[in-house]
Design a protein around this motif. Sequence first.
Motif, short mmCIF file in Angstrom:
data_model
loop_
_atom_site.label_atom_id
_atom_site.label_comp_id
_atom_site.label_asym_id
_atom_site.label_seq_id
_atom_site.Cartn_x
_atom_site.Cartn_y
_atom_site.Cartn_z
N ILE A 4 0.88 -1.17 0.00
CA ILE A 4 0.00 0.00 0.00
C ILE A 4 0.91 1.21 0.00
O ILE A 4 1.83 1.32 0.81
CB ILE A 4 -0.94 0.01 1.22
N ALA A 5 0.66 2.12 -0.91
CA ALA A 5 1.53 3.30 -1.05
C ALA A 5 1.44 4.20 0.17
O ALA A 5 0.34 4.51 0.64
CB ALA A 5 1.14 4.08 -2.30
N PRO A 6 2.60 4.63 0.67
CA PRO A 6 2.60 5.59 1.78
C PRO A 6 2.01 6.92 1.34
O PRO A 6 2.02 7.26 0.15
CB PRO A 6 4.08 5.75 2.12
N LEU A 7 1.52 7.67 2.29
CA LEU A 7 1.05 9.03 2.04
C LEU A 7 2.24 9.86 1.58
O LEU A 7 3.27 9.89 2.25
CB LEU A 7 0.46 9.62 3.33
N PRO A 8 2.12 10.52 0.43
CA PRO A 8 3.27 11.31 -0.03
C PRO A 8 3.36 12.67 0.68
O PRO A 8 2.35 13.22 1.10
CB PRO A 8 2.98 11.51 -1.52
N ALA A 9 4.58 13.14 0.81
CA ALA A 9 4.81 14.50 1.34
C ALA A 9 4.46 15.49 0.23
O ALA A 9 4.52 15.14 -0.94
CB ALA A 9 6.26 14.64 1.77
N PRO A 10 4.10 16.70 0.53
CA PRO A 10 3.92 17.25 1.87
C PRO A 10 2.65 16.69 2.51
O PRO A 10 1.64 16.45 1.84
CB PRO A 10 3.82 18.75 1.65
N TYR A 11 2.71 16.50 3.82
CA TYR A 11 1.61 15.90 4.56
C TYR A 11 0.62 16.97 5.00
O TYR A 11 1.01 18.11 5.26
CB TYR A 11 2.16 15.16 5.79
N THR A 34 3.66 6.67 7.59
CA THR A 34 3.14 7.28 6.36
C THR A 34 2.19 6.33 5.63
O THR A 34 1.25 6.77 4.99
CB THR A 34 4.28 7.74 5.43
N THR A 35 2.44 5.03 5.74
CA THR A 35 1.54 4.06 5.11
C THR A 35 0.18 4.06 5.81
O THR A 35 -0.86 4.11 5.16
CB THR A 35 2.16 2.66 5.10
N LEU A 36 0.20 4.02 7.15
CA LEU A 36 -1.07 4.05 7.88
C LEU A 36 -1.79 5.37 7.69
O LEU A 36 -3.02 5.41 7.61
CB LEU A 36 -0.83 3.78 9.36
N ALA A 37 -1.03 6.47 7.57
CA ALA A 37 -1.64 7.79 7.39
C ALA A 37 -2.28 7.95 6.02
O ALA A 37 -3.04 8.90 5.80
CB ALA A 37 -0.61 8.88 7.62
#
Length: 184
Positions: A4-11, A34-37
Motif C-alpha cells: 500500500i503506497a505511503p502518504l506522499p509528502a507534503p503531509y 506514512t503508510t497508515l496515514a
Amino acid sequence: MPRIAPLPAPYPAEVQAHFDQVMPPGAPPLVLFTTLASSDRAWRKFRAGSLLDGRLISLREREIVINRTCARAGCEYEWGVHITAFAKGAKLAAAEIAATLDYPLDPSRWTPGEGALLATIDALHDRATLSDDEFAQLRAHFDDDQILEVLLLAGFYRTVAYLANGLNLPLESTAARFADFASA
C-alpha cells in the motif's frame, strides 16, 4: 516495495503535527506511519494505542516486551526501529538485545521479572493464552494494571508486526537488523 503506497509528502498539517509528536526533530516519519496515514481511519485507530507513555512499566520492561513480541513475530522492521530508538535508553546490552531473538528463551540472562515478561510473550505467541502457572509468575512481579499494560503492548505490537510484515514494508535505513545481533 510496500503493498500500500505511503502518504506522499507534503503531509496535511494535522498529520504532520502527529508525525512531529512521535519523531525526533528533523527525522522523517517512519514508512509504517506514512503508510497508515494514507488511510485517515487506520491512522486514527493506530494513534489511539497510546502505550508508550511509560506510566505503568519501566522503559526497559516495555522494550523487552516489544522487542520479544516483534522478534517472535519475525518483524525485523519494528524490532529494528525499537532497538535503534530505545535500546540505549532502556539500558539493553548487545547480548540482551540478541537474546530477544533467541528461541527457546534462556531465562538465566534476565531478572526474574524480565524472565516472566519474556515467558509471557512466548506463551502468548505460541498459544495466545497463559497457563495458571505462567500467570502466577507474571503476577509475582506485576500488579493488575501492569499486567493489562503488558498484554495490551504485546497485542498492539503483534498488530504492528502484522502491518509491517503483511504490507512488506521496507526496513528503515537507520534501523537495526536481526543480523546485527545474531552473534552477540
